[in-house]
Design a protein around this motif. Structure first.
Motif, short mmCIF file in Angstrom:
data_model
loop_
_atom_site.label_atom_id
_atom_site.label_comp_id
_atom_site.label_asym_id
_atom_site.label_seq_id
_atom_site.Cartn_x
_atom_site.Cartn_y
_atom_site.Cartn_z
N MET B 17 0.86 -1.18 0.00
CA MET B 17 0.00 0.00 0.00
C MET B 17 0.89 1.23 0.00
O MET B 17 1.73 1.38 0.89
CB MET B 17 -0.84 -0.02 1.28
N ALA B 19 2.17 4.58 1.04
CA ALA B 19 1.88 5.28 2.29
C ALA B 19 2.82 6.46 2.44
O ALA B 19 3.91 6.48 1.87
CB ALA B 19 2.05 4.34 3.48
N ALA B 33 -2.30 5.99 4.73
CA ALA B 33 -2.32 5.03 3.62
C ALA B 33 -2.92 5.73 2.40
O ALA B 33 -4.03 6.26 2.48
CB ALA B 33 -3.14 3.82 4.01
N ARG B 97 -11.07 1.03 4.75
CA ARG B 97 -10.00 1.67 5.52
C ARG B 97 -9.90 1.15 6.95
O ARG B 97 -8.81 1.07 7.48
CB ARG B 97 -10.23 3.19 5.58
N ARG B 122 -8.12 -3.34 0.94
CA ARG B 122 -7.49 -2.35 0.05
C ARG B 122 -8.22 -2.27 -1.29
O ARG B 122 -8.38 -1.19 -1.86
CB ARG B 122 -6.03 -2.71 -0.17
N ARG B 193 -6.48 8.58 9.38
CA ARG B 193 -6.85 7.21 9.10
C ARG B 193 -8.13 7.15 8.29
O ARG B 193 -8.35 6.22 7.51
CB ARG B 193 -7.06 6.50 10.44
N GLU B 328 -2.57 -3.37 11.46
CA GLU B 328 -1.97 -2.29 10.67
C GLU B 328 -1.76 -1.02 11.50
O GLU B 328 -0.76 -0.31 11.36
CB GLU B 328 -2.87 -1.98 9.47
N HIS B 332 1.68 0.82 12.17
CA HIS B 332 1.84 2.25 11.85
C HIS B 332 2.30 3.03 13.08
O HIS B 332 3.17 3.89 12.98
CB HIS B 332 0.52 2.82 11.32
#
Ligand SMILES: Cc1cc2nc3c(=O)[nH]c(=O)nc-3n(C[C@H](O)[C@H](O)[C@H](O)COP(=O)(O)OP(=O)(O)OC[C@H]3O[C@@H](n4cnc5c(N)ncnc54)[C@H](O)[C@@H]3O)c2cc1C
Ligand SMILES: Cc1cc2nc3c(=O)[nH]c(=O)nc-3n(C[C@H](O)[C@H](O)[C@H](O)COP(=O)(O)OP(=O)(O)OC[C@H]3O[C@@H](n4cnc5c(N)ncnc54)[C@H](O)[C@@H]3O)c2cc1C
Ligand code: SF4
Ligand code: SF4
Ligand code: FES
Lengths: 282, 469
Positions: B17, B19, B33, B97, B122, B193, B328, B332
């Motif tokens: 992805m 980012a 993202a 998301r 995704r 986010r 995720e 992150h």
């Protein structure tokens, strides 16, 4: 959008009265409740007590003291302007019953919220003695309005510029010495409410205060308004704003109210500077 | 040659992805993202094996027809793909998301046994964003039934229920306490986010179906549920789990202690990160401790960094393995520099003479026997006290249902924790009143809340018209 139908300065550049068109809020409002408003998209949500309401005309009356950026910006509003958001009525209404002899104490801007409470208490059959006080004569308002809703009105100014010299607590003491009341309702700046509570505790008179903690949502979601009452954490916006004054941790409330003092000052300074640059217009 | 099957070449790894760089993004509020390009999406869709038994689909709470929509992406029919998703999921740009895919759809993906599972979330996000960019074609609406429904709360649950009811021909009014619609999607989950424009685009789509949204309307105050029942044929309660829990430890009302709700609401809803351009302030401090290990805690810790904190700690009673946050988000947070103190239980918040937080006293923990939830419960170690020097504490240990509606509604059965009791169709103990989402389940997920709204819309429709949707 909510229309401002009337705006007057009760004390020039310090105290403003607003009549807002909000029929749904007016229809449900009861003594002791408050609203939260937001002037515009960038605005903060600030709570103000419902000082009066007119169900037929669909209006809500507010009295606000210019304390910082938002209330100062509100001071610029004129009849015909609108504000973005207006939500209420919020909080639990003041518990009204026939107690017998009740004293309401309103200090400064706190006079306004005692108005609907005194009226409701009198309608419920109480003997209502209302004490109103301000620092000085120019800051005193609603003498006539208050007189209409209570049995007896007593007025005082801290500096003696009107009627008599003395704090509201001095007057309250005299009233309590005359005959012990069954309930005291005190609304005003935190130090005043605290002083009233210290006095009534000595006399063993139950005292209701209306707390003005910092708030965001006003629905019980954020916990920002929490206070300690009787050793327990309560949310002012949903459990209050009325609480038994003898149980309130005023010291904690005062500390939490000062949380954003620096930012508030910064925000107000920037706002007044900006206004000056634009020749007083915003 | 006859028995020679066409062997598909499996690409082992998920298409990465794109980012924002971790260092840069840990100081801004833009989305982390960035989303797949069309090429990324084709590549990722190409990894799907089109399993006949659809294990992935069973992992999705609303049973999105995953193999079918991925096949459409493979074939280049992106409009068809989003239409397929929307048959089951009304909020794909949001769910793509924020769904915890690793414990839902992607957990059951066949590929996951040996390789990375297909990036279902995704792909979902990719086709949903594309549609939002192009302008959504409105689904057909049934003829008016003449029935009126009130929906309380405009979170994912309320919005979904409202849009499904509107499509079925009912007149729907949503009442929302705050000044904008969206619930936690607006006030809780941060911009980085879930961009608020994505949420507002979904809200607009609901409005375009004819749903009226009345903000600034606190039910229980401006109208009670019983009053709504006088004007509406049915009421749906989607009021969420907005009541913040605190730890009940000394010092919790000190200056600098926030609930996660307050910390995130000031930042997201009130845009405190733009102070003084926006009027609402926030105090960030230089060292922040966030208590808890869920998505809410990760969001608060990452927000603190973005607001300028020099150190942001997650303090969690259990170990890394028990973290309930989406994987995720944990990754992150680590990349951005959030620090973790696992197996740590706060016991007291220390304050100076003015009431400001100066530190947090904690005990170390060990993991004991599994508790009722199956997770190993932490046991504090005697004598292991230490002080974490912090000046802001954010409590993110969970939320309960807001008591305002239950308190003011007659005859609404509640659980011990104060949640509204409702069956799978959303029916409560009170005739004409339905409920779903976090207010029923306790704090859960966006897709479960949306799914409950869908189920309730079906049963409200049946209740009002006798017909099945
Ligand atoms: C239930 C309730 C009823 C109230 N009723 C009245 C009223 O009838 N008339 C009136 O003049 N004032 C009232 N207040 C206080 C009023 O809300 C604040 O004066 C106002 O928010 C100040 O905003 P500002 O931007 O002008 O000032 P700021 O510079 O933001 O603050 C100045 C002072 O106001 C307090 N304050 C700041 N933000 C808030 C907030 N979001 N909520 C509460 N207090 C805050 C601060 O402690 C500070 O001391 C009430 C407060 C509460 C909680
Ligand atoms: C910080 C945070 C991060 C999260 N991250 C994720 C994630 O990554 N993935 C995921 O799947 N889930 C996540 N969740 C959980 C998810 O957001 C919730 O499960 C979901 O929003 C619940 O939806 P809902 O519609 O039931 O309630 P909410 O979204 O809570 O909406 C309820 C709405 O009702 C309104 N309301 C309440 N009472 C009244 C009333 N009396 N009158 C009128 N309106 C009222 C509220 O203001 C609110 O707008 C997160 C939650 C939080 C707080
Ligand atoms: S809605 Fe959530 S669980 Fe279902 S397919 Fe989409 S991302 Fe997966
Ligand atoms: S399980 Fe995985 S590979 Fe199989 S159809 Fe679903 S997404 Fe494709
Ligand atoms: S103001 Fe948010 S809980 Fe009271």
């Amino acid at each position: 959008m909510y229309k401002v139908l009337k705006k007057t300065e009760l004390a020039p550049s310090i105290l403003d009265l607003y009549v807002i068109e909000a029929p749904k809020v007016a229809a449900k409002a009861r003594a002791g409740q408050f609203i939260i408003l937001r002037i515009d998209g960038q605005g903060e949500r600030i709570p103000l007590t419902i000082a009066d309401f007119d169900r037929e005309k669909g209006t809500v009356t507010l009295v606000a003291q210019r304390a910082g950026k938002t209330t100062t910006q509100m001071g610029k509003l004129r009849a015909g302007d609108s504000i973005a958001d207006f939500v209420g009525p919020l909080g639990e209404p003041t518990h009204i019953e026939n107690y017998g002899r009740v004293v309401t104490v309103g200090g400064g801007v706190g006079v306004a919220p005692t108005h609907p409470i005194a009226r409701a208490l009198k309608e419920a059959g109480n003997e209502v003695i209302s004490i109103i006080g301000a620092r000085t004569r120019d800051l005193l308002f609603w003498e006539e309005e208050m007189r209409k809703v209570c049995t007896r009105l007593l007025v005082t100014t801290d500096d003696g510029s009107y009627v008599r010299k003395g704090f509201v607590t001095d007057v309250l003491k005299e009233v309590m010495d005359e005959k012990k009341p069954d309930l005291v309702v005190a609304i005003g700046p935190q130090p005043m409410m605290r002083a009233v509570c210290n006095l009534t505790r000595e006399y063993g008179v139950k005292t209701i205060v209306s707390l003005n903690s910092i708030m965001v949502d006003g629905t019980g979601m954020c916990g920002c308004c929490r206070v300690t009452v009787g050793g327990k954490t309560r949310f002012v916006c949903v459990d209050g704003p009325d609480f038994d004054g003898h149980e309130v941790d005023f010291a904690e409330l005062a500390r939490r109210s000062a949380l954003y003092r620096e930012q508030e000052k910064d925000s107000l300074d920037r706002y007044t500077q900006r206004c000056q640059c634009h020749g007083g217009e915003h | 040659m006859a028995e020679e099957k066409k062997k598909k070449v499996i690409i082992h790894n998920k298409t990465p992805m794109p980012a924002q760089d971790p260092v840069a993004r840990s100081r801004n509020f833009q989305e982390v993202a960035l989303g797949y390009t069309e090429e990324d999406a084709r590549l990722e869709a190409g990894r799907c094996l089109q399993c006949k038994n659809e294990p992935c689909r069973q992992g999705c709470p609303v049973e999105v027809n995953i193999p079918a929509f991925i096949k459409l992406i493979q074939e280049g029919d992106l409009d068809g793909a989003i239409a397929r998703i929307k048959e089951n999921n009304p909020l794909p740009a949001v769910c793509g998301r924020v769904c915890p895919q690793e414990s839902q759809c992607e957990k059951y993906c066949t590929l996951g046994a040996k390789h990375d599972p297909v990036g279902i979330g995704r792909l979902e996000r990719f086709v949903a964003d594309r549609e939002l960019g192009l302008g959504v074609t409105l689904p057909g609406k049934a003829a008016s039934t003449g029935k009126k429904v009130a929906v309380v709360g405009s979170g994912p649950s309320g919005l979904t229920c409202a849009s499904d009811l509107a499509k079925l021909g009912h007149a729907v009014t949503v009442f929302e306490a705050l000044h904008v619609a969206g619930g936690v999607l607006m006030y809780g989950i941060p911009e980085f986010r879930l961009p608020k424009r994505v949420v507002q685009a979904e809200v607009e789509n609901v409005k375009k179906l004819g749903v009226e949204i009345q903000v600034n309307s606190v039910i229980g105050r401006i109208d009670t549920v019983d009053e709504l029942l006088e004007r509406y044929d049915a009421v749906y309660l989607g009021t969420g789990a907005g009541l913040p829990y605190f730890m009940d430890i000394p010092g919790e009302n000190a200056c600098g202690v926030y609930s996660a709700n307050e910390f995130l609401t000031r930042t997201n809803l009130m845009k405190a990160y733009l102070f003084p351009e926006c009027d609402t302030p926030i105090r960030v401090g230089s060292r922040v401790a966030v208590l808890g290990g869920g998505n809410v805690a990760m969001d608060a810790a990452r927000t603190a960094l973005r607001l300028g904190a020099s150190e942001s700690w997650i303090v969690y009673r259990r170990s890394e393995a028990e973290l309930p946050a989406r994987h995720e988000e944990y990754e992150h947070a680590r990349e951005e520099g959030v620090k973790f103190s696992f197996l740590t239980a706060p016991t007291r918040i220390l304050e100076d003479d003015k009431g400001w937080v100066t530190g947090m006293e904690c005990l170390r923990c060990e993991l004991g026997e599994p508790d009722a939830s199956g997770r190993r419960s932490p046991v504090t170690v005697c004598g292991s006290e230490f002080v974490l020097p912090v000046d802001v504490v954010v409590v993110a240990i969970g939320q309960g249902p807001n008591p305002l509606v239950p308190r003011t509604t007659k005859g609404l059965a509640l659980t011990k924790r104060g949640n509204i009791v409702a069956d799978e169709s959303g029916a409560t103990s009170k005739p004409g009143v339905y409920a779903g989402g976090d207010v029923v389940t306790g704090a859960a997920t966006v897709i479960l809340a949306a799914g409950a709204g869908k189920a309730a819309a079906r049963s409200i429709h049946r209740h009002l018209t006798g017909a099945t949707a």
